[in-house]
Design a protein around this motif. Structure first.
Motif, PDB file in Angstrom:
ATOM      1  N   SER A 185       3.280   1.372  11.033  1.00 33.36           N
ATOM      2  CA  SER A 185       3.778   2.752  11.030  1.00 33.36           C
ATOM      3  C   SER A 185       5.054   2.924  10.211  1.00 33.36           C
ATOM      4  N   LEU A 186       5.658   1.835   9.771  1.00 32.89           N
ATOM      5  CA  LEU A 186       6.886   1.899   8.986  1.00 32.89           C
ATOM      6  C   LEU A 186       6.628   1.786   7.488  1.00 32.89           C
ATOM      7  N   HIS A 187       5.368   1.550   7.106  1.00 36.61           N
ATOM      8  CA  HIS A 187       5.057   1.203   5.729  1.00 36.61           C
ATOM      9  C   HIS A 187       4.358   2.335   4.986  1.00 36.61           C
TER      10      HIS A 187
ATOM     11  N   ALA B 132      -4.503   6.777  -4.405  1.00 39.49           N
ATOM     12  CA  ALA B 132      -3.690   7.666  -3.579  1.00 39.49           C
ATOM     13  C   ALA B 132      -2.731   6.849  -2.735  1.00 39.49           C
ATOM     14  N   ALA B 133      -1.659   7.502  -2.270  1.00 37.10           N
ATOM     15  CA  ALA B 133      -0.699   6.837  -1.393  1.00 37.10           C
ATOM     16  C   ALA B 133      -0.112   7.848  -0.426  1.00 37.10           C
ATOM     17  N   VAL B 134       0.346   7.351   0.714  1.00 31.00           N
ATOM     18  CA  VAL B 134       0.970   8.207   1.725  1.00 31.00           C
ATOM     19  C   VAL B 134       2.154   7.456   2.319  1.00 31.00           C
ATOM     20  N   ASP B 135       3.242   8.185   2.596  1.00 29.87           N
ATOM     21  CA  ASP B 135       4.418   7.526   3.161  1.00 29.87           C
ATOM     22  C   ASP B 135       4.205   7.249   4.644  1.00 29.87           C
ATOM     23  N   ALA B 136       5.185   6.613   5.264  1.00 31.50           N
ATOM     24  CA  ALA B 136       5.033   6.162   6.641  1.00 31.50           C
ATOM     25  C   ALA B 136       4.768   7.299   7.616  1.00 31.50           C
TER      26      ALA B 136
ATOM     27  N   TYR C 204     -13.101  -0.262  -3.349  1.00 28.85           N
ATOM     28  CA  TYR C 204     -11.877   0.419  -2.935  1.00 28.85           C
ATOM     29  C   TYR C 204     -11.065  -0.502  -2.026  1.00 28.85           C
ATOM     30  N   TYR C 205      -9.778  -0.604  -2.351  1.00 30.07           N
ATOM     31  CA  TYR C 205      -8.869  -1.486  -1.628  1.00 30.07           C
ATOM     32  C   TYR C 205      -7.753  -0.680  -0.976  1.00 30.07           C
ATOM     33  N   CYS C 206      -7.414  -1.071   0.211  1.00 34.65           N
ATOM     34  CA  CYS C 206      -6.262  -0.537   0.914  1.00 34.65           C
ATOM     35  C   CYS C 206      -5.094  -1.507   0.723  1.00 34.65           C
ATOM     36  N   ALA C 207      -3.885  -0.976   0.635  1.00 35.66           N
ATOM     37  CA  ALA C 207      -2.716  -1.828   0.424  1.00 35.66           C
ATOM     38  C   ALA C 207      -1.498  -1.237   1.124  1.00 35.66           C
ATOM     39  N   GLY C 208      -0.544  -2.101   1.453  1.00 32.20           N
ATOM     40  CA  GLY C 208       0.653  -1.645   2.142  1.00 32.20           C
ATOM     41  C   GLY C 208       1.934  -2.101   1.485  1.00 32.20           C
ATOM     42  N   LYS C 209       2.951  -1.225   1.543  1.00 32.10           N
ATOM     43  CA  LYS C 209       4.284  -1.533   1.029  1.00 32.10           C
ATOM     44  C   LYS C 209       5.241  -1.622   2.204  1.00 32.10           C
ATOM     45  N   VAL C 210       5.921  -2.733   2.327  1.00 30.41           N
ATOM     46  CA  VAL C 210       6.892  -2.889   3.402  1.00 30.41           C
ATOM     47  C   VAL C 210       8.020  -1.861   3.235  1.00 30.41           C
TER      48      VAL C 210
ATOM     49  N   THR D 205       2.204   3.873  -7.622  1.00 33.76           N
ATOM     50  CA  THR D 205       1.040   3.686  -8.475  1.00 33.76           C
ATOM     51  C   THR D 205       0.939   2.263  -9.022  1.00 33.76           C
ATOM     52  N   SER D 206       1.952   1.442  -8.786  1.00 36.20           N
ATOM     53  CA  SER D 206       2.009   0.076  -9.334  1.00 36.20           C
ATOM     54  C   SER D 206       1.479  -0.942  -8.345  1.00 36.20           C
ATOM     55  N   LEU D 207       0.519  -1.739  -8.790  1.00 35.59           N
ATOM     56  CA  LEU D 207      -0.077  -2.754  -7.912  1.00 35.59           C
ATOM     57  C   LEU D 207       0.977  -3.727  -7.391  1.00 35.59           C
ATOM     58  N   ASP D 208       1.916  -4.107  -8.240  1.00 33.65           N
ATOM     59  CA  ASP D 208       2.859  -5.159  -7.853  1.00 33.65           C
ATOM     60  C   ASP D 208       3.925  -4.671  -6.875  1.00 33.65           C
ATOM     61  N   SER D 209       3.925  -3.388  -6.530  1.00 31.04           N
ATOM     62  CA  SER D 209       4.883  -2.908  -5.535  1.00 31.04           C
ATOM     63  C   SER D 209       4.333  -2.992  -4.120  1.00 31.04           C
ATOM     64  N   TYR D 210       3.094  -3.444  -3.969  1.00 32.64           N
ATOM     65  CA  TYR D 210       2.470  -3.567  -2.649  1.00 32.64           C
ATOM     66  C   TYR D 210       2.541  -5.013  -2.164  1.00 32.64           C
ATOM     67  N   ASP D 211       2.709  -5.150  -0.873  1.00 34.63           N
ATOM     68  CA  ASP D 211       2.965  -6.458  -0.286  1.00 34.63           C
ATOM     69  C   ASP D 211       1.742  -7.100   0.358  1.00 34.63           C
ATOM     70  N   TYR D 212       0.774  -6.314   0.756  1.00 35.95           N
ATOM     71  CA  TYR D 212      -0.418  -6.887   1.371  1.00 35.95           C
ATOM     72  C   TYR D 212      -1.617  -6.008   1.075  1.00 35.95           C
ATOM     73  N   TRP D 213      -2.807  -6.629   1.063  1.00 34.12           N
ATOM     74  CA  TRP D 213      -4.038  -5.977   0.623  1.00 34.12           C
ATOM     75  C   TRP D 213      -5.189  -6.281   1.564  1.00 34.12           C
ATOM     76  N   GLY D 214      -6.134  -5.361   1.619  1.00 37.38           N
ATOM     77  CA  GLY D 214      -7.391  -5.616   2.298  1.00 37.38           C
ATOM     78  C   GLY D 214      -8.385  -6.277   1.363  1.00 37.38           C
ATOM     79  N   GLN D 215      -9.585  -6.526   1.894  1.00 31.77           N
ATOM     80  CA  GLN D 215     -10.599  -7.251   1.128  1.00 31.77           C
ATOM     81  C   GLN D 215     -11.471  -6.326   0.282  1.00 31.77           C
ATOM     82  N   GLY D 216     -11.397  -5.027   0.536  1.00 29.12           N
ATOM     83  CA  GLY D 216     -12.147  -4.065  -0.260  1.00 29.12           C
ATOM     84  C   GLY D 216     -13.457  -3.642   0.369  1.00 29.12           C
ATOM     85  N   THR D 217     -13.904  -2.442  -0.002  1.00 29.32           N
ATOM     86  CA  THR D 217     -15.193  -1.923   0.431  1.00 29.32           C
ATOM     87  C   THR D 217     -15.857  -1.248  -0.766  1.00 29.32           C
ATOM     88  N   GLN D 218     -17.155  -1.478  -0.925  1.00 31.28           N
ATOM     89  CA  GLN D 218     -17.870  -0.983  -2.099  1.00 31.28           C
ATOM     90  C   GLN D 218     -18.286   0.471  -1.900  1.00 31.28           C
TER      91      GLN D 218
END
Length: 126
Positions: A30-32, A49-53, A94-100, A108-121
Motif C-alpha cells: 500500500s506504500l508503493h 500505466a501506473a498508479v501512486d500508492a 502484461y507485467y505488473c511491477a512495483g516501485k518502493v 515509464t522507466s523499467l529500471d525505476s521499478y524494484d520488483y516484477w510479476g511473472q506476466g500474463t498473456q
C-alpha cells in the motif's frame, strides 16, 4: 520482499474487454507506486500505466489512454488493469511491477521499478 502474481489474461476478439489483476504479498504494498508494462513478441517491454500508492494519481501511455484504466485496492493488496476496446496491437505479455519509492516520477522507466510479476498473456484476435 513483495511478490506479485498476475491473472486475468486470455484470448479476446478485437473490441472486447479484459481485466487483469495483480495480487501482491507483503505488508508494504500500500506504500508503493504500481505499474503495468507489456512486451509483444520481438519488441521491447513498454510502459502501459501506473498508479501512486493512494490510487489518486495515474499515468498512461498514449497508445492506451482512454481505453485502459488502472486502479488498486490496498485492502486487497491488488492492482487492476481494465482494458476496453482492445486491438490486435495490444497483444502482449502484461507485467505488473512495483516501485518502493512512491512517486509518479519516472514511472515509464523499467529500471525505476524494484520488483516484477511473472506476466500474463493477452491475445487479441482480429
Amino acid at each position: 520482499q513483495v511478490q506479485l502474481v498476475e491473472s486475468g489474461g486470455g484470448l479476446v476478439q478485437a473490441g472486447g474487454s479484459l481485466r487483469l489483476s495483480c495480487a501482491a504479498s507483503g505488508r508494504t504494498f500500500s506504500l508503493h507506486t504500481m505499474g503495468w508494462f507489456r512486451q509483444a513478441p520481438g519488441k521491447e517491454r513498454e510502459f502501459v500505466a501506473a498508479v501512486d500508492a493512494s490510487g489518486g494519481i495515474n499515468n498512461y501511455a498514449a497508445s492506451v489512454k482512454g481505453r485502459f484504466t488502472i486502479s488498486r485496492d490496498n485492502a486487497k493488496n491488488t492492482v487492476y488493469l481494465q482494458m476496453n476496446s482492445l486491438k490486435p496491437e495490444d497483444t502482449a505479455v502484461y507485467y505488473c511491477a512495483g516501485k518502493v519509492q512512491n512517486t509518479i516520477v519516472r514511472v515509464t522507466s523499467l529500471d525505476s521499478y524494484d520488483y516484477w510479476g511473472q506476466g500474463t498473456q493477452v491475445t487479441v484476435s482480429s
